[in-house]
Design an enzyme around this catalytic site. Structure first.
Site, PDB file in Angstrom:
ATOM      1  N   CYS A 241       1.154  -1.418   0.044  1.00 18.30           N
ATOM      2  CA  CYS A 241      -0.129   0.027  -0.199  1.00 18.30           C
ATOM      3  C   CYS A 241       1.150   1.528  -0.498  1.00 18.30           C
ATOM      4  CB  CYS A 241      -0.708  -0.012   0.998  1.00 18.30           C
ATOM      5  SG  CYS A 241       0.012   0.368   2.525  1.00 18.30           S
ATOM      6  N   HIS A 289      -3.024   0.831   6.911  1.00 15.77           N
ATOM      7  CA  HIS A 289      -2.640   1.490   4.835  1.00 15.77           C
ATOM      8  C   HIS A 289      -3.369   2.605   4.247  1.00 15.77           C
ATOM      9  CE1 HIS A 289      -4.084  -0.750   1.682  1.00 15.77           C
ATOM     10  NE2 HIS A 289      -5.349  -0.122   1.483  1.00 15.77           N
ATOM     11  N   HIS A 301      -5.646   2.132  -4.470  1.00 16.95           N
ATOM     12  CA  HIS A 301      -4.856   1.305  -3.532  1.00 16.95           C
ATOM     13  C   HIS A 301      -4.130  -0.330  -3.325  1.00 16.95           C
ATOM     14  CE1 HIS A 301      -7.766  -1.291  -1.204  1.00 16.95           C
ATOM     15  NE2 HIS A 301      -7.928  -1.008  -2.123  1.00 16.95           N
TER      16      HIS A 301
END
Length: 325
Positions: A241, A289, A301
């Site tokens: 991420c 994240h 993402h």
């Protein structure tokens, strides 16, 4: 606990679990929890690696400072020796009776000019003595300061070295835990049947983005749609991420922090209502994240292992904050 629950699915259905429809949501939720834990550990490991690199740089700087201080001390000690010799020489002159008071000088002089010359000479010796003594004190003080600096820098470097060694031990332990979690997640994803695999890949309800007009860092991130997830990867072919964020900004000549927590800490905070394309959005407690806002309520993402880079709703995960670089 996560591994035990998922293991029950695998034992029940074999290496390719064929779960009932009502069980798939439970399966995905269980895997999501395990993956989230692994991702959080991965971010911790990456930050520890960054801290170790910075710590080593700090130690190198401190040792260089200590060396420079020791060199200054040596120069000051050499200068002090020179001035000490000069002071000793002037003291010897005085001891031998060449430094006499003005009255004696005037009486002993053969002529007035001789008295003036001798008085001038005596004054010069006095000034030289004062200068030499002052310089001796100055260089002695400088040598002391430099020696103290060198000892302080060296002590700090040694302390930092001990901290660094502890961090290396922590890193090794964290990496061992992470690798075990990664192995479990990869085995779990590999063992999914077609329906469960589709549910896993679509768990965040991916969207079809409008790529028209995308530019800059957003275009860079969107260019990697479909790229596979890679633990700790920063491209150009695999990403985690924060690695996708890092890589996309690099393509625009800008370096941002490496980990999700550091990325959210390093930018300018942006409220939800003021998001602009290119802003980085953090999710989950502890900001484990991140993704990039691309406009129209959408986010690109790198989600989890087994899920390619995709676009989802910016509100598809628990919001933790957003920043702008």
């Amino acid at each position: 606990m996560t591994t035990v629950v998922l293991g029950a699915f695998l034992i029940t259905t074999g290496t390719a679990p064929v779960a009932a429809a009502e069980d798939i949501d439970t399966l995905i939720a269980t895997m999501d929890e395990a993956s989230h834990e692994a991702t959080a550990t991965s971010e911790e490991v990456k930050q520890l690696e960054v801290d170790i690199g910075q710590g080593q740089g700090r130690i190198d700087t401190l040792r260089a400072d200590a060396d420079a201080a020791r060199q200054r001390a040596e120069v000051a000690r050499a200068a002090r020796a020179d001035f000490q010799e000069e002071v000793d020489g002037l003291a010897g002159v005085k001891y031998r009776g060449l430094l006499i008071d003005p009255v004696t000088n005037a009486i002993a002089a053969a002529t007035p000019q001789n008295a003036i010359d001798r008085a001038s000479y005596l004054a010069t010796l006095t000034r030289n003595t004062e200068r030499a003594v002052d310089k001796l004190a100055e260089t002695t003080a400088e040598a002391g300061r430099a020696h103290t600096d060198a000892e302080r820098f060296l002590a700090e470097a040694n302390f930092q070295q001990s901290q660094l060694e502890r961090q290396h031990r922590d890193l090794a332990a964290e990496q061992e835990v992470l690798q075990e979690r990664i192995r479990e997640i990869e085995e779990q994803v590999t063992g999914l049947d077609a329906a469960s695999r589709a549910a896993w890949e679509n768990k965040n309800n991916p969207l079809t983005p409008d790529l028209a007009g995308a530019s800059g860092v957003v275009a860079a991130a969107l260019a990697k749609l479909g790229s596979p997830y890679g633990w700790g990867a920063t491209g150009p072919n695999q990403f985690d991420c924060s690695g996708l964020m890092f890589w996309a900004y690099q393509q625009q000549g800008k370096t941002i922090p490496r980990t999700s927590q550091a990325q959210l800490a390093g930018g300018t905070p942006v409220p939800r209502a003021e998001l602009q394309p290119g802003d980085i959005v953090g999710y989950y407690p502890g900001i484990t994240h991140v993704g990039m806002y691309i406009g129209n309520g959408q986010l690109v993402h790198a989600s989890d292992y087994g899920i390619p880079v995709q676009v989802v709703s910016v509100d598809s995960m628990p919001w933790a904050g957003a920043v702008r670089y």
